[in-house]
Enzyme design. Structure first.
Site, PDB file in Angstrom:
ATOM      1  N   TYR A  45       0.864  -1.323  -0.079  1.00 23.36           N
ATOM      2  CA  TYR A  45       0.171  -0.058  -0.016  1.00 23.36           C
ATOM      3  C   TYR A  45       0.882   1.251  -0.113  1.00 23.36           C
ATOM      4  CZ  TYR A  45       0.941   0.821   4.936  1.00 23.36           C
ATOM      5  OH  TYR A  45       1.799   1.256   6.150  1.00 23.36           O
ATOM      6  N   PHE A  55       2.342   9.733   3.869  1.00 26.72           N
ATOM      7  CA  PHE A  55       2.437   9.683   5.569  1.00 26.72           C
ATOM      8  C   PHE A  55       2.867   8.401   5.726  1.00 26.72           C
ATOM      9  CE2 PHE A  55      -1.948   8.231   5.026  1.00 26.72           C
ATOM     10  CZ  PHE A  55      -1.882   7.211   5.727  1.00 26.72           C
ATOM     11  N   ASP A  56       2.940   7.060   4.780  1.00 25.52           N
ATOM     12  CA  ASP A  56       3.420   5.746   4.897  1.00 25.52           C
ATOM     13  C   ASP A  56       3.270   4.874   3.747  1.00 25.52           C
ATOM     14  OD1 ASP A  56       4.474   3.692   6.327  1.00 25.52           O
ATOM     15  OD2 ASP A  56       2.862   3.018   7.238  1.00 25.52           O
ATOM     16  N   ILE A  75      -6.693  -0.387  11.485  1.00 26.45           N
ATOM     17  CA  ILE A  75      -7.616   0.338  11.857  1.00 26.45           C
ATOM     18  C   ILE A  75      -9.043   0.061  11.192  1.00 26.45           C
ATOM     19  CG2 ILE A  75      -6.071   2.588  11.941  1.00 26.45           C
ATOM     20  CD1 ILE A  75      -6.343   3.260   9.155  1.00 26.45           C
ATOM     21  N   TYR A 101      -7.448   7.281  12.686  1.00 24.52           N
ATOM     22  CA  TYR A 101      -6.822   7.425  13.931  1.00 24.52           C
ATOM     23  C   TYR A 101      -7.576   8.640  14.800  1.00 24.52           C
ATOM     24  CZ  TYR A 101      -3.165   4.682  12.053  1.00 24.52           C
ATOM     25  OH  TYR A 101      -2.436   3.470  11.584  1.00 24.52           O
ATOM     26  N   PHE A 118      -5.790   5.512   0.851  1.00 30.07           N
ATOM     27  CA  PHE A 118      -4.547   4.143   0.406  1.00 30.07           C
ATOM     28  C   PHE A 118      -5.011   3.647  -0.719  1.00 30.07           C
ATOM     29  CE2 PHE A 118      -5.481   4.380   5.407  1.00 30.07           C
ATOM     30  CZ  PHE A 118      -4.231   3.941   5.608  1.00 30.07           C
TER      31      PHE A 118
END
Length: 557
Positions: A45, A55-56, A75, A101, A118
């Protein structure tokens, strides 16, 4: 709704999302399975904010993400967004803050109340209750035996992850993978997946991680918790306890004799591997393979496989590698640990101790006179190999064959077979090569060939002792030279000598050595007596053979 969320200017902002938004922007044509709650999944992902800032990313870490879906370990938005995905499916997920979050965020990484975006690709799905998935892609029509535990197998394979990523292939190495089944040398799933296969069968075997490399994976090519897909072609297999397997394809009737240890066999063969690959053929050389059996001159499996064959038999001999060329193979055509299949056709065989075999087909009644050593005979014959191949026949010529027996003018076996025959008798003679044309053969006759003669005796003439060209029926004349000198001029030329000998034969006082050319016999007699080769015989030159023999004995004494 999606367009509004992504900021399409015509629709405005509809407000905060209540649930995750899923865009299935790539769905594979074939979806064998969808991720369900409780399934273990692997995926890649990229995670970004609405403005596109990353962010990731699992790609940046160089490792896929693995976990259980739908049980609260992710999550909530991701848990929901991954359910129902197929392997290789791609999705865009928009996760609102309360499903991500929330108002707390992740310090230094995700701010409070952040909507998360995502881009996900599903790579693997499995469940702890999964079993091995075996699909037979092709299978030979004839399958007499299947793989069992403790068998040694040779197979080709392509190995991929569930998403199709290749990780290994035997084809790229140019050799099969060779191993024992059920002995712990393979991953459990492959050990199970090979069971029941036929030689030549193709299978697809899907192995869940707990039957493969599990949590550790394997090197850099197989990630942890990866399902494996193997496309397998079983080339051959055997068991170390296997002996030679025989299949009698054609056995002629009757079979009067079967080959045993010490016999010399001539046979044609095709040699193939278990997958049908031809590695050798005597037919391609147009020459039989000739050898003794049971003597260790050939591989042990063939030594055993040729025992008990009949002339003309066609037999299949399946030989395990420990009775063939073993782990090392032979040359570049027989791999190590290969099972060999020989389709053999027996042309003939014999034993070095074999005599001539005589079969009397017809013998006239009241037969009192039979052929003896030194007799002159006329006979017809047909000569062939034991497989029926015709070689020669006297019927192709204008008259029968003629020979004086015991003069080394014909092969020894034929000479023996013509003895003790009556005129009009017919025989079949089976002549082994050591009484025929031997290892070298002759024009039109293969080396070491057993010959079959059909003979018929047409006529016979009584012979004379060896070394003689003429014998007297009684005592020779006391004044032989004077009687032979017909014109009484004190010398005997060739024509005078010939006239005298012919007169003796005509009057029954003596006989010539039987021959198709009596003139040559008389000429040879004259040459023997004309010792100084001046074209005439003098009284000093004329000697009977009995007198010559006595002189030789005297000289030796």
């Amino acid at each position: 709704l999606l367009l509004g969320i992504l900021g399409a200017p015509a629709l405005g902002d509809p407000g905060p999302l209540e649930d995750v938004v899923i865009d299935r922007y790539y769905i594979p044509k074939i979806c064998l399975r969808e991720a369900q709650m409780g399934d273990f999944i692997r995926y890649h992902y990229n995670g970004t904010f609405k403005d596109g800032k990353k962010f990731d990313s699992s790609y940046d870490r160089g490792a896929t993400v693995a976990g259980v879906v739908g049980v609260g370990r992710l999550i909530t938005g991701m848990d929901r967004g991954l359910q129902g995905m197929c392997v290789n499916e791609r999705r865009h997920l928009i996760v609102p803050p309360h499903l991500g979050y929330g108002s707390i965020g992740v310090a230094g990484l995700i701010p409070p109340d952040a909507t998360l975006y995502f881009d996900v690709v599903m790579l693997d799905i499995w469940n702890k209750n999964d079993k091995l998935q075996i699909t037979t892609l092709s299978k030979p029509e004839s399958c007499n035996r299947t793989v069992e535990n403790s068998d040694f197998v040779r197979y080709h394979y392509n190995g991929t992850l569930l998403d199709g990523t290749p990780f290994d292939s035997s084809y790229s190495k140019g050799s099969t993978y060779d191993t024992y089944v059920g002995s712990g040398w393979l991953i459990k799933g492959m050990d199970q997946g090979l069971l029941g296969m036929c030689a030549g069968e193709k299978r697809s075997i899907i192995i869940p991680p707990f039957l493969a490399y599990g949590e550790k994976g394997y090197g850099t090519v197989i990630p942890p918790q990866a399902s494996l897909v193997f496309s397998v072609l079983l080339v051959d297999f055997h068991n170390p306890k296997d002996g030679v397997f025989l299949e009698h394809l054609e056995v002629p009737e009757p079979c009067k004799r079967r080959a045993v240890t010490g016999d010399f066999v001539r046979y044609h063969y095709n040699g193939t591997l278990m997958d049908g690959t031809l590695f050798d053929s005597s037919y391609s050389r147009n020459q039989t393979y000739n050898t003794y059996i049971g003597k260790g001159y050939i591989i042990p499996g063939m030594d055993q496989g040729l025992q008990g064959v009949c002339v003309g038999e066609q037999r299949r001999v399946v030989i395990p590698p420990h009775l063939a060329y073993g782990e090392n193979g032979a040359g570049d055509k027989i791999p190590g640990s290969a099972v060999l299949i020989f389709d053999v056709h027996i042309i003939d065989f014999h034993n070095p101790a074999d005599p001539v075999e005589i079969q009397t087909v017809f013998r006239p009644e009241g037969c009192n006179a039979t052929t003896r050593h030194r007799d002159f005979v006329r006979y017809h014959y047909n000569c062939s190999l034991l497989d029926g191949t015709q070689l020669f026949s006297s019927h192709d010529y204008e008259k029968p064959q003629e020979v004086t027996l015991g003069t080394n003018k014909v092969i020894e076996g034929l000479n023996s077979g013509l003895l003790d025959m009556c005129v009009g008798e017919r025989r079949v003679l089976i002549i082994p090569p050591h009484l025929g044309h031997g290892e070298s053969g002759a024009r039109g006759v293969p080396g070491s060939a057993v010959l079959r003669f059909e003979v018929e005796l047409i006529s016979m003439e009584e012979g004379i002792p060896e070394g003689y060209l003429f014998i007297w029926h009684g005592e020779p004349p006391a004044n032989l030279y004077e009687q032979m000198d017909l014109n009484k001029d004190g010398e005997i030329p060739a024509d005078e000598f010939s006239t005298f000998i012919k007169t003796q034969v005509a009057e029954g006082k003596g006989r010539l050595m039987p021959s198709s050319d009596p003139e040559k016999v008389i000429a040879d007699m004259f040459q023997n007596q004309d010792r100084n080769k001046d074209g005439k015989i003098t009284p000093e030159e004329l000697k009977l053979k009995s007198d010559e023999d006595q002189e030789k004995i005297h000289e030796e004494l």
